[in-house]
Scaffold this motif. Structure first.
Motif, PDB file in Angstrom:
ATOM      1  N   TYR A   1      18.260  51.823  43.687  1.00  8.05           N
ATOM      2  CA  TYR A   1      18.389  51.343  42.334  1.00  8.05           C
ATOM      3  C   TYR A   1      18.911  52.453  41.431  1.00  8.05           C
ATOM      4  CZ  TYR A   1      15.148  47.933  44.312  1.00  8.05           C
ATOM      5  OH  TYR A   1      14.544  46.998  45.116  1.00  8.05           O
TER       6      TYR A   1
ATOM      7  N   ARG B   1      16.934  49.488  49.984  1.00 11.72           N
ATOM      8  CA  ARG B   1      17.522  49.239  48.676  1.00 11.72           C
ATOM      9  C   ARG B   1      17.499  50.512  47.845  1.00 11.72           C
ATOM     10  NH1 ARG B   1      17.801  43.506  47.640  1.00 11.72           N
ATOM     11  NH2 ARG B   1      18.320  44.003  45.465  1.00 11.72           N
TER      12      ARG B   1
ATOM     13  N   SER C   1      21.181  47.433  41.345  1.00  7.12           N
ATOM     14  CA  SER C   1      20.484  47.319  42.610  1.00  7.12           C
ATOM     15  C   SER C   1      21.500  47.239  43.735  1.00  7.12           C
ATOM     16  CB  SER C   1      19.592  46.071  42.620  1.00  7.12           C
ATOM     17  OG  SER C   1      18.953  45.908  43.870  1.00  7.12           O
ATOM     18  N   CYS C   2      21.182  47.854  44.840  1.00  8.25           N
ATOM     19  CA  CYS C   2      22.033  47.820  46.017  1.00  8.25           C
ATOM     20  C   CYS C   2      21.181  47.494  47.229  1.00  8.25           C
ATOM     21  CB  CYS C   2      22.743  49.159  46.210  1.00  8.25           C
ATOM     22  SG  CYS C   2      23.691  49.288  47.751  1.00  8.25           S
TER      23      CYS C   2
ATOM     24  N   CYS D   1      27.908  51.393  45.308  1.00 10.55           N
ATOM     25  CA  CYS D   1      26.798  51.859  46.125  1.00 10.55           C
ATOM     26  C   CYS D   1      27.342  52.511  47.386  1.00 10.55           C
ATOM     27  CB  CYS D   1      25.895  50.680  46.480  1.00 10.55           C
ATOM     28  SG  CYS D   1      24.464  51.111  47.491  1.00 10.55           S
TER      29      CYS D   1
ATOM     30  N   ARG E   1      19.925  47.946  34.947  1.00 10.41           N
ATOM     31  CA  ARG E   1      19.385  48.409  36.213  1.00 10.41           C
ATOM     32  C   ARG E   1      20.233  47.849  37.342  1.00 10.41           C
ATOM     33  NH1 ARG E   1      14.208  47.187  39.843  1.00 10.41           N
ATOM     34  NH2 ARG E   1      13.690  49.316  40.516  1.00 10.41           N
TER      35      ARG E   1
ATOM     36  N   GLU F   1      25.997  45.214  45.718  1.00  8.07           N
ATOM     37  CA  GLU F   1      25.502  45.670  44.430  1.00  8.07           C
ATOM     38  C   GLU F   1      25.273  44.492  43.494  1.00  8.07           C
ATOM     39  OE1 GLU F   1      28.836  48.735  45.544  1.00  8.07           O
ATOM     40  OE2 GLU F   1      28.618  46.555  45.533  1.00  8.07           O
TER      41      GLU F   1
END
Length: 120
Positions: free
Chosen positions: A79, A77, A21-22, A95, A19, A6
């Protein structure tokens, strides 16, 4: 094995945006769902939002209208766009990836988490 990393957490003022993200990597064959969970100090881990392989999404009532989950299937991915952040959103965000096994069943994988802190 599947690894989830993450990024995007941090400190933000109330009303601001982040924001998350993973990125998933490793032995990925068939993803059933990817999503985000969070855990605040002294509280249980709770679902924030998830998206399934079929394209459906589930979002917690507490974040509906403020958070949006999206996924880039080609890049594995997911988000989480977080808008209008509130102090009560402060938590460690994790995540999650649920993968279907060819032999049947599934397994969940988790990232290490990213801290989101919303100041008032």
């Amino acid at each position: 094995q599947v690894q989830l990393v993450e990024s995007g957490g941090g400190l933000v003022q109330a009303g601001g945006s982040l924001r998350l993200s993973c990125a998933a990597s490793g032995r990925i064959f068939s993803i059933l769902a990817m999503g985000w969970y969070r855990q605040a100090p002294g509280k249980q881990r709770e679902l924030v939002a998830l998206t399934t392989s079929g394209g459906s999404t589930n979002t917690a009532d507490s974040v509906k209208g403020r958070f949006t989950i999206s996924r880039d299937n080609a890049k594995n991915r997911v988000y989480l766009q977080m808008d209008s952040l509130k102090p009560e959103d402060t938590a460690v965000y994790y995540c999650n990836l649920r993968q279907l096994f060819v032999t049947g069943g599934y397994q969940d994988y988790w990232g290490q988490g990213t801290q989101v802190t919303v100041s008032s």
